[in-house]
Design a protein around this motif. Structure first.
Motif, mmCIF file in Angstrom:
data_model
loop_
_atom_site.group_PDB
_atom_site.id
_atom_site.type_symbol
_atom_site.label_atom_id
_atom_site.label_comp_id
_atom_site.label_asym_id
_atom_site.label_seq_id
_atom_site.Cartn_x
_atom_site.Cartn_y
_atom_site.Cartn_z
ATOM 1 N N MET A 1 0.842 -1.199 0.000
ATOM 2 C CA MET A 1 0.000 0.000 0.000
ATOM 3 C C MET A 1 0.880 1.252 0.000
ATOM 4 O O MET A 1 2.014 1.213 0.437
ATOM 5 C CB MET A 1 -0.853 -0.006 1.277
ATOM 6 C CG MET A 1 -2.104 0.808 1.144
ATOM 7 S SD MET A 1 -3.369 0.352 2.352
ATOM 8 C CE MET A 1 -2.907 1.295 3.780
ATOM 9 N N ARG A 73 5.615 5.932 0.170
ATOM 10 C CA ARG A 73 5.741 4.553 -0.292
ATOM 11 C C ARG A 73 5.724 3.523 0.824
ATOM 12 O O ARG A 73 6.224 3.767 1.928
ATOM 13 C CB ARG A 73 7.069 4.432 -1.075
ATOM 14 C CG ARG A 73 7.343 3.069 -1.665
ATOM 15 C CD ARG A 73 8.536 3.116 -2.614
ATOM 16 N NE ARG A 73 8.733 1.841 -3.292
ATOM 17 C CZ ARG A 73 9.806 1.075 -3.169
ATOM 18 N NH1 ARG A 73 10.810 1.459 -2.406
ATOM 19 N NH2 ARG A 73 9.888 -0.079 -3.795
ATOM 20 N N TRP A 74 5.186 2.378 0.516
ATOM 21 C CA TRP A 74 5.350 1.165 1.304
ATOM 22 C C TRP A 74 5.779 0.107 0.306
ATOM 23 O O TRP A 74 4.968 -0.371 -0.479
ATOM 24 C CB TRP A 74 4.041 0.801 2.016
ATOM 25 C CG TRP A 74 4.262 -0.190 3.114
ATOM 26 C CD1 TRP A 74 3.778 -1.462 3.171
ATOM 27 C CD2 TRP A 74 5.016 -0.002 4.314
ATOM 28 N NE1 TRP A 74 4.193 -2.078 4.315
ATOM 29 C CE2 TRP A 74 4.963 -1.205 5.052
ATOM 30 C CE3 TRP A 74 5.750 1.069 4.837
ATOM 31 C CZ2 TRP A 74 5.595 -1.375 6.269
ATOM 32 C CZ3 TRP A 74 6.392 0.899 6.057
ATOM 33 C CH2 TRP A 74 6.307 -0.305 6.759
ATOM 34 N N THR A 76 6.796 -2.691 -2.226
ATOM 35 C CA THR A 76 6.436 -4.078 -2.553
ATOM 36 C C THR A 76 7.533 -4.710 -3.401
ATOM 37 O O THR A 76 7.753 -5.901 -3.344
ATOM 38 C CB THR A 76 5.105 -4.171 -3.321
ATOM 39 O OG1 THR A 76 5.252 -3.531 -4.593
ATOM 40 C CG2 THR A 76 3.969 -3.539 -2.550
HETATM 41 N N1 GLU Z 1 4.848 -1.479 -6.177
HETATM 42 C C1 GLU Z 1 5.315 -0.140 -6.012
HETATM 43 C C2 GLU Z 1 6.658 -0.124 -5.316
HETATM 44 O O1 GLU Z 1 7.052 -1.055 -4.711
HETATM 45 C C3 GLU Z 1 4.292 0.706 -5.261
HETATM 46 C C4 GLU Z 1 4.190 0.330 -3.835
HETATM 47 C C5 GLU Z 1 2.844 0.511 -3.192
HETATM 48 O O2 GLU Z 1 1.814 0.735 -3.835
HETATM 49 O O3 GLU Z 1 2.836 0.401 -1.963
HETATM 50 O O4 GLU Z 1 7.359 0.828 -5.387
#
Ligand code: GLU
Length: 222
Positions: A1, A73-74, A76
């Motif tokens: 998220m 940011r979190w 992923t």
């Molecule tokens: N997947 C993207 C990243 O890792 C966005 C992360 C997100 O939506 O939390 O930078």
């Protein structure tokens, strides 16, 4: 998220973006960044750490633009780091993108883009998005007014997974494009201005008039 925020209007974007990001930090706080349109170029300021630390970066003080995007940011895909922070730009520094979600086929898209000469500077899934937009934009036969939207639509058609994205382009310094699929995104309408956010509370102090974007609905704002 993670949380994304955007502003397009006549006010200075930076304080509005920072205000929104602080309210969205509950969605993620390992890195933060903003990009604004400055004359005809896009300036990205981003780093690992919280929104309060972003405010301490010297370069942020010179941002005067009235159109901008922001991200908290979190991670992923890829550790929290300056390179992995959003916004992400394409190789030509023409398109700047913030993204909430997961691009499931990013590895295939990365290989596809690498085979066309693109280079990657982060470990994120997100970085394929601005480069795909550039890939479709560069050879587009559309008229100037349709090229930006068409390139973003073509790029999004290639993505599998979830995304809420905001896109700036230095070729279109008066515009912003946003779209969502399976990740939240709302547009707050003001007088001659629009606020964009992952949730309503983050922009509730600016407007009470909201439009909830549907899945795969594109908004081209000026
Ligand atoms: N997947 C993207 C990243 O890792 C966005 C992360 C997100 O939506 O939390 O930078």
């Amino acid at each position: 998220m993670c949380g994304i925020v955007g502003y397009i209007g006549e006010k200075k974007a930076k304080p509005i973006l920072i205000n929104g990001l602080l309210r969205l930090e509950y969605r993620g706080y390992d890195s933060a960044g903003i990009a604004t349109v400055e004359k005809n170029s896009i300036i990205n300021v981003k780093n690992k750490g919280r929104v309060s630390e972003l405010e301490n970066i010297e370069a942020i003080n010179s941002l005067e633009g009235t159109i901008g995007i922001g991200h908290t940011r979190w991670a992923t895909h890829g550790k929290p780091s300056s390179n992995n922070s959003h916004p992400h730009m394409d190789n030509s520094n023409t398109f700047s993108v913030v993204h909430n979600g997961i691009i499931e086929n990013y590895a295939d898209l990365r290989e596809f883009l690498k085979s066309h000469g693109y280079t990657f500077f982060s470990e994120t899934d997100t970085e394929v998005i601005p480069n795909l937009i550039h890939f479709y934009f560069k050879d587009s036969v559309e008229t100037e007014d349709k090229k930006f939207l068409k390139a973003v639509v073509d790029a999004c058609n290639m993505l599998k997974g979830s995304f809420a994205i905001e896109v700036l382009s230095s070729h279109y310094p008066d515009n912003m494009l946003v779209v969502r699929k399976d990740s939240p995104l709302v547009i707050g309408k003001g007088n001659s201005e629009n606020y964009i956010s992952s949730d309503i509370p983050a922009i509730l102090s600016f407007t009470k008039d909201f439009y909830l974007l549907n899945d795969f609905e594109f908004a081209f704002m000026s």
